[in-house]
Design an enzyme around this catalytic site. Structure first.
Site, PDB file in Angstrom:
ATOM      1  N   ASN A   1     -21.054  31.590  -5.592  1.00 30.31           N
ATOM      2  CA  ASN A   1     -21.189  31.304  -4.161  1.00 30.31           C
ATOM      3  C   ASN A   1     -21.217  29.786  -4.000  1.00 30.31           C
ATOM      4  OD1 ASN A   1     -21.965  31.029  -1.507  1.00 30.31           O
ATOM      5  ND2 ASN A   1     -24.060  31.789  -1.806  1.00 30.31           N
ATOM      6  N   TRP A   2     -20.113  29.254  -3.486  1.00 27.87           N
ATOM      7  CA  TRP A   2     -20.006  27.787  -3.388  1.00 27.87           C
ATOM      8  C   TRP A   2     -20.775  27.233  -2.188  1.00 27.87           C
ATOM      9  CZ3 TRP A   2     -14.015  26.870  -4.577  1.00 27.87           C
ATOM     10  CH2 TRP A   2     -13.766  27.331  -5.870  1.00 27.87           C
ATOM     11  N   LYS A   3     -21.262  28.099  -1.334  1.00 20.94           N
ATOM     12  CA  LYS A   3     -22.020  27.701  -0.129  1.00 20.94           C
ATOM     13  C   LYS A   3     -21.238  26.651   0.672  1.00 20.94           C
ATOM     14  CE  LYS A   3     -26.206  28.735  -2.638  1.00 20.94           C
ATOM     15  NZ  LYS A   3     -27.657  28.724  -2.632  1.00 20.94           N
TER      16      LYS A   3
ATOM     17  N   HIS B   1     -26.884  37.093   2.732  1.00 20.44           N
ATOM     18  CA  HIS B   1     -27.420  36.085   1.796  1.00 20.44           C
ATOM     19  C   HIS B   1     -28.717  35.515   2.378  1.00 20.44           C
ATOM     20  CE1 HIS B   1     -27.891  32.339  -0.402  1.00 20.44           C
ATOM     21  NE2 HIS B   1     -27.193  32.922  -1.360  1.00 20.44           N
TER      22      HIS B   1
ATOM     23  N   GLU C   1     -29.873  32.657   2.713  1.00 14.42           N
ATOM     24  CA  GLU C   1     -29.759  31.514   3.626  1.00 14.42           C
ATOM     25  C   GLU C   1     -29.329  31.963   5.019  1.00 14.42           C
ATOM     26  OE1 GLU C   1     -27.345  29.326   0.886  1.00 14.42           O
ATOM     27  OE2 GLU C   1     -29.114  29.194  -0.400  1.00 14.42           O
TER      28      GLU C   1
ATOM     29  N   GLU D   1     -31.761  38.817  -5.130  1.00 11.56           N
ATOM     30  CA  GLU D   1     -31.946  37.372  -5.193  1.00 11.56           C
ATOM     31  C   GLU D   1     -33.322  37.020  -4.639  1.00 11.56           C
ATOM     32  OE1 GLU D   1     -28.044  35.142  -5.334  1.00 11.56           O
ATOM     33  OE2 GLU D   1     -28.330  35.598  -3.247  1.00 11.56           O
TER      34      GLU D   1
ATOM     35  N   GLY E   1     -31.814  28.176  -5.801  1.00 15.75           N
ATOM     36  CA  GLY E   1     -31.668  26.729  -5.678  1.00 15.75           C
ATOM     37  C   GLY E   1     -32.922  25.949  -6.021  1.00 15.75           C
TER      38      GLY E   1
ATOM     39  N   SER F   1     -30.968  30.632  -9.524  1.00 15.31           N
ATOM     40  CA  SER F   1     -30.978  29.610 -10.578  1.00 15.31           C
ATOM     41  C   SER F   1     -30.431  30.126 -11.912  1.00 15.31           C
ATOM     42  CB  SER F   1     -32.386  29.031 -10.736  1.00 15.31           C
ATOM     43  OG  SER F   1     -32.799  28.424  -9.518  1.00 15.31           O
TER      44      SER F   1
ATOM     45  N   GLY G   1     -25.143  30.277  -7.476  1.00 22.80           N
ATOM     46  CA  GLY G   1     -24.912  29.231  -6.486  1.00 22.80           C
ATOM     47  C   GLY G   1     -24.551  27.930  -7.180  1.00 22.80           C
ATOM     48  N   GLY G   2     -25.543  27.060  -7.336  1.00 23.56           N
ATOM     49  CA  GLY G   2     -25.325  25.695  -7.852  1.00 23.56           C
ATOM     50  C   GLY G   2     -24.454  25.623  -9.095  1.00 23.56           C
TER      51      GLY G   2
HETATM   52  C1  PEP Z   1     -27.096  31.876  -4.416  1.00 21.88           C
HETATM   53  O1  PEP Z   1     -26.580  31.076  -3.674  1.00 21.88           O
HETATM   54  O2  PEP Z   1     -26.917  33.079  -4.200  1.00 21.88           O
HETATM   55  C2  PEP Z   1     -27.902  31.395  -5.541  1.00 21.88           C
HETATM   56  C3  PEP Z   1     -28.456  32.300  -6.314  1.00 21.88           C
HETATM   57  O3  PEP Z   1     -28.040  30.051  -5.703  1.00 21.88           O
HETATM   58  P1  PEP Z   1     -28.564  29.273  -7.027  1.00 21.88           P
HETATM   59  O4  PEP Z   1     -27.799  29.876  -8.206  1.00 21.88           O
HETATM   60  O5  PEP Z   1     -28.209  27.846  -6.797  1.00 21.88           O
HETATM   61  O6  PEP Z   1     -30.017  29.519  -7.151  1.00 21.88           O
END
Ligand code: PEP
Length: 254
Positions: A9-11, A97, A99, A169, A175, A215, A236-237
């Protein structure tokens, strides 16, 4: 046997150049694994979906959207429909998600409409669920996850629910660099699978993939994937760095 799934997920990150560079590198180096041993998907920002789809063309890496709107068309300024996403080659779509739940304010009812519309239009939804830190501390993890899943999947038949992937999640792990331990992830994943078994049937529950997100890094993927009910990762990251996401894809293969 559930095939592992690594989704990125590049957000709201990358630009027109870096999104294509990242996609090309993944296409070059992950095509063999993707499709055979592991399902791989990336979810770029809407505006780069088409360019990324083109850059991935010929690889087995799929493209997903980060969101959608449930209405088919009309006066919904700023929104993107399922048929638009299908039209440009999307296979998956994130729904709910954290966010979008906690920053944008999406409700379970809205998320359910999105999941339903995605399936109706032929997109495969990835329904994200998970508790806040205070909810975990208050012992409410299972309650929250039950609400997200029961409301998120409301009205979906057994046949339809097979299109859904669940992503657990925990919000406190997204994050933040704090990953759930493999045991914490497994506890919630088996809880979710049992819940799906009660809502549908054991066969459907056994076949549905449940991803962990929060993470995830190359260094912690294998131990998460070693858990019997962790079928993949939503990243994500670390999905923004080619080396890291490639490492995660490799470590997802069982
Ligand atoms: C996500 O965006 O779904 C996520 C899990 O982010 P991160 O891996 O950065 O915690």
């Amino acid at each position: 046997m559930r095939k592992p799934f690594a989704a990125g997920n590049w957000k709201m990150n990358t630009n027109s150049r870096t999104s294509v560079d990242l996609a090309k590198r993944l296409a070059d180096e992950a095509s063999d694994a993707a499709g055979h041993s592991v399902t791989v998907a990336v979810c770029p920002p809407f505006v780069y979906l088409q360019a990324v789809t083109k850059a991935l063309n010929g690889s087995s890496i799929s493209v997903g959207a980060q969101d959608l709107y449930f209405e088919p068309d009309g006066a919904f300024t700023g929104e993107i429909s399922v048929s638009m996403l299908k039209d440009i080659g999307c296979t998956y779509c994130l729904c709910g998600h954290s966010e979008r739940r906690h920053v944008i304010g999406e409700t379970d009812e809205l998320i359910n409409k999105k999941v339903t519309a995605a399936i109706k239009g032929g997109l495969l939804p990835i329904l994200c669920v998970g508790e806040l830190l205070e909810e975990r501390k208050a012992g409410k993890t299972n309650e929250v996850v039950t609400r997200h899943i029961e409301k998120g999947l409301a009205g979906l038949s057994l046949e339809k629910v097979e299109a859904v992937t669940i992503a657990y999640e925990p919000v406190w792990a997204i994050g933040t660099g704090l990953t759930a331990t493999p045991q914490q992830a497994q506890e919630v994943h088996i809880f979710i699978r049992n819940l799906l078994g009660k809502m549908y049937d054991k066969k459907a529950a056994d076949e549905m993939r449940i991803l962990y997100g929060g993470s995830v890094k190359p260094s912690n993927t294998a131990e998460l994937m070693a858990q019997p009910d962790v079928d993949g990762v939503l990243v994500g990251g670390a999905s923004l760095k080619a080396e890291d996401f490639l490492g995660i894809i490799q470590a997802s293969i069982r």
